[in-house]
Motif scaffolding. Structure first.
Motif, PDB file in Angstrom:
ATOM      1  N   ALA A  73       0.826  -1.227   0.000  1.00  0.00           N
ATOM      2  CA  ALA A  73       0.000   0.000   0.000  1.00  0.00           C
ATOM      3  C   ALA A  73       0.853   1.267   0.000  1.00  0.00           C
ATOM      4  CB  ALA A  73      -0.916  -0.009   1.215  1.00  0.00           C
ATOM      5  N   GLY A  74       2.184   1.081   0.091  1.00  0.00           N
ATOM      6  CA  GLY A  74       3.086   2.245   0.080  1.00  0.00           C
ATOM      7  C   GLY A  74       3.282   2.897   1.434  1.00  0.00           C
ATOM      8  N   SER A  75       2.782   2.248   2.505  1.00  0.00           N
ATOM      9  CA  SER A  75       2.990   2.784   3.869  1.00  0.00           C
ATOM     10  C   SER A  75       4.318   2.244   4.415  1.00  0.00           C
ATOM     11  CB  SER A  75       1.839   2.360   4.790  1.00  0.00           C
ATOM     12  OG  SER A  75       0.606   2.738   4.238  1.00  0.00           O
ATOM     13  N   ARG A  76       5.405   2.858   3.956  1.00  0.00           N
ATOM     14  CA  ARG A  76       6.730   2.286   4.232  1.00  0.00           C
ATOM     15  C   ARG A  76       7.081   2.283   5.721  1.00  0.00           C
ATOM     16  NH1 ARG A  76      10.956   5.062   0.352  1.00  0.00           N
ATOM     17  NH2 ARG A  76       9.953   6.938   1.142  1.00  0.00           N
ATOM     18  N   HIS A  77       6.775   3.383   6.406  1.00  0.00           N
ATOM     19  CA  HIS A  77       7.116   3.455   7.826  1.00  0.00           C
ATOM     20  C   HIS A  77       6.381   2.383   8.621  1.00  0.00           C
ATOM     21  CE1 HIS A  77       6.916   4.908  12.016  1.00  0.00           C
ATOM     22  NE2 HIS A  77       8.156   5.287  11.772  1.00  0.00           N
ATOM     23  N   ASP A  78       5.073   2.223   8.330  1.00  0.00           N
ATOM     24  CA  ASP A  78       4.274   1.194   9.026  1.00  0.00           C
ATOM     25  C   ASP A  78       4.785  -0.203   8.698  1.00  0.00           C
ATOM     26  OD1 ASP A  78       2.588   3.023  10.269  1.00  0.00           O
ATOM     27  OD2 ASP A  78       1.224   3.100   8.550  1.00  0.00           O
ATOM     28  N   ALA A  79       5.197  -0.408   7.434  1.00  0.00           N
ATOM     29  CA  ALA A  79       5.735  -1.720   7.031  1.00  0.00           C
ATOM     30  C   ALA A  79       7.003  -2.030   7.825  1.00  0.00           C
ATOM     31  CB  ALA A  79       6.035  -1.722   5.533  1.00  0.00           C
ATOM     32  N   ALA A  80       7.901  -1.053   7.899  1.00  0.00           N
ATOM     33  CA  ALA A  80       9.165  -1.250   8.630  1.00  0.00           C
ATOM     34  C   ALA A  80       8.898  -1.558  10.095  1.00  0.00           C
ATOM     35  CB  ALA A  80      10.041  -0.017   8.494  1.00  0.00           C
ATOM     36  N   THR A  81       7.949  -0.821  10.684  1.00  0.00           N
ATOM     37  CA  THR A  81       7.608  -1.032  12.101  1.00  0.00           C
ATOM     38  C   THR A  81       7.102  -2.450  12.330  1.00  0.00           C
ATOM     39  OG1 THR A  81       7.038   1.301  12.330  1.00  0.00           O
ATOM     40  CG2 THR A  81       6.181  -0.184  14.025  1.00  0.00           C
ATOM     41  N   ASP A 111      16.207   3.267   2.382  1.00  0.00           N
ATOM     42  CA  ASP A 111      15.544   3.891   1.233  1.00  0.00           C
ATOM     43  C   ASP A 111      14.909   5.227   1.633  1.00  0.00           C
ATOM     44  OD1 ASP A 111      14.778   3.733  -1.526  1.00  0.00           O
ATOM     45  OD2 ASP A 111      12.723   3.380  -0.862  1.00  0.00           O
ATOM     46  N   MET A 112      14.455   5.305   2.877  1.00  0.00           N
ATOM     47  CA  MET A 112      13.826   6.537   3.382  1.00  0.00           C
ATOM     48  C   MET A 112      14.870   7.531   3.924  1.00  0.00           C
ATOM     49  SD  MET A 112      10.646   4.829   5.484  1.00  0.00           S
ATOM     50  CE  MET A 112       9.936   6.355   6.110  1.00  0.00           C
ATOM     51  N   GLY A 113      16.148   7.094   3.957  1.00  0.00           N
ATOM     52  CA  GLY A 113      17.191   7.962   4.510  1.00  0.00           C
ATOM     53  C   GLY A 113      17.233   7.964   6.029  1.00  0.00           C
ATOM     54  N   ARG A 114      16.585   6.959   6.647  1.00  0.00           N
ATOM     55  CA  ARG A 114      16.568   6.860   8.119  1.00  0.00           C
ATOM     56  C   ARG A 114      17.738   5.963   8.568  1.00  0.00           C
ATOM     57  NH1 ARG A 114      11.375   7.282  10.241  1.00  0.00           N
ATOM     58  NH2 ARG A 114      12.391   7.086  12.271  1.00  0.00           N
ATOM     59  N   PHE A 115      18.963   6.501   8.442  1.00  0.00           N
ATOM     60  CA  PHE A 115      20.155   5.671   8.631  1.00  0.00           C
ATOM     61  C   PHE A 115      20.411   5.314  10.101  1.00  0.00           C
ATOM     62  CE2 PHE A 115      20.903   7.711   4.508  1.00  0.00           C
ATOM     63  CZ  PHE A 115      21.059   6.561   3.738  1.00  0.00           C
ATOM     64  N   THR A 116      19.967   6.159  11.012  1.00  0.00           N
ATOM     65  CA  THR A 116      20.141   5.830  12.438  1.00  0.00           C
ATOM     66  C   THR A 116      19.311   4.598  12.793  1.00  0.00           C
ATOM     67  OG1 THR A 116      20.642   8.114  13.025  1.00  0.00           O
ATOM     68  CG2 THR A 116      19.889   6.685  14.804  1.00  0.00           C
ATOM     69  N   MET A 117      18.074   4.555  12.279  1.00  0.00           N
ATOM     70  CA  MET A 117      17.215   3.380  12.520  1.00  0.00           C
ATOM     71  C   MET A 117      17.844   2.131  11.895  1.00  0.00           C
ATOM     72  SD  MET A 117      14.688   4.290  14.372  1.00  0.00           S
ATOM     73  CE  MET A 117      13.477   2.980  14.215  1.00  0.00           C
TER      74      MET A 117
END
Length: 292
Positions: A73-81, A111-117
């Motif tokens: 669905a393109g909800s990348r943050h929710d998918a990662a969580t 891909d989102m640039g959230r390198f600390t995570m």
């Protein structure tokens, strides 16, 4: 009352039914995306019920299904969580699956640039492999990647913690050059901070011991260099022990070497890593043909 597992299974059946009905032409006309959202909620609720029942594999699987739907669905943050939620469940039952889920979350975060995570999850994978001594090389790879991402985000403290793990296991795997390079690098960085300056002594000590595993002469040159880097190192008990060990190695005095280590250990307890490295150094004395 139905058990938590039975309720969870009912929710999964409900989720699958919603997904099937959302796929057809009429399903897409009449709230297809709403049905997918409902299915995600069913999977998440099922996962939590499986967690309560301590069925970790089923809980991980349900979180994975939710993550896959979020991803489509393109909800990348929710998918990662949800992939991380799945990994936390799989950790208790299937380490390989836990790693797979964390790698999928890392791909999304990078891909989102959230390198600390991404760095934190590489660190988690490394810790999982660390617990299994068979996979130390993999632990090293993930600690290195975590350090690289932390450094890129200017989080030098976390980067150095990961690098010290790399050095510890590199030495354990007899890759002494790599261990020495990292210990010297972290010592240099510590000397630039008034708060961390004192810890440089330990890293220089470790680097010198790694040198002794390879070659006495190189170790002596390194010790001279370390004193130039950090003059206070010369007055430390660690430096004095190194000097004594070098003398005993030059004299090929195994008993003197053993006694010096015992004396040091009686005041400052040597942990497992130090004990292992010192035994390897001592073995180079035992293997010396001149002693036979």
């Amino acid at each position: 009352m139905a058990s938590n597992e039975q309720k969870a299974q009912q929710l999964i059946a409900e989720a699958e039914k919603k997904l099937t009905s959302s796929k057809g032409f009429f399903g897409s006309l009449f709230g297809g995306s709403a049905k997918v959202e409902d299915a995600v909620e069913c999977y998440q609720r099922a996962a939590n019920l499986f967690k309560m029942a301590k069925n970790w594999t089923a809980a991980g699987s349900a979180f994975c299904e939710a993550a896959n739907l979020h991803s489509k669905a393109g909800s990348r943050h929710d998918a990662a969580t949800n992939y991380v939620d799945a990994a936390n469940c799989y950790k208790k039952s299937d380490v390989d699956e836990a790693v797979n889920c964390l790698i999928r979350s890392i791909e999304i975060y990078t891909d989102m640039g959230r390198f600390t995570m991404a760095a934190k999850h590489h660190q988690t994978i490394a810790e999982m492999y660390e617990a299994d001594s068979v996979n130390l090389e993999r632990a090293v790879q993930h600690y290195e990647q975590a350090a690289d991402y932390f450094r890129g985000e200017e989080n030098n403290s976390s980067a150095n913690k990961c690098l010290l793990k790399v050095a510890q296991y590199a030495a354990q795997l007899e890759n002494y050059d790599k261990a020495i390079s990292i210990y010297q690098q972290v010592a240099q960085a510590s000397l630039e901070s008034s708060l961390l300056k004192y810890s440089a002594k330990e890293y220089l000590f470790r680097a010198a011991l790694c040198h002794l595993c390879v070659d006495v002469l190189n170790a002596q040159h390194a010790m001279e260099k370390f004193v130039q880097m950090y003059p206070a190192f010369q007055d430390a008990r660690e430096y004095k022990l190194l000097q004594t060990l070098v003398e005993h190695m030059e004299e090929q005095n195994v008993d003197g070497f053993t006694e010096a280590v015992k004396d040091y250990d009686s005041i400052s307890r040597l942990d497992q890593w130090y004990t292992m490295i010192l035994l390897r150094i001592k073995k180079t004395l035992n293997d010396n043909p001149d002693l036979r």
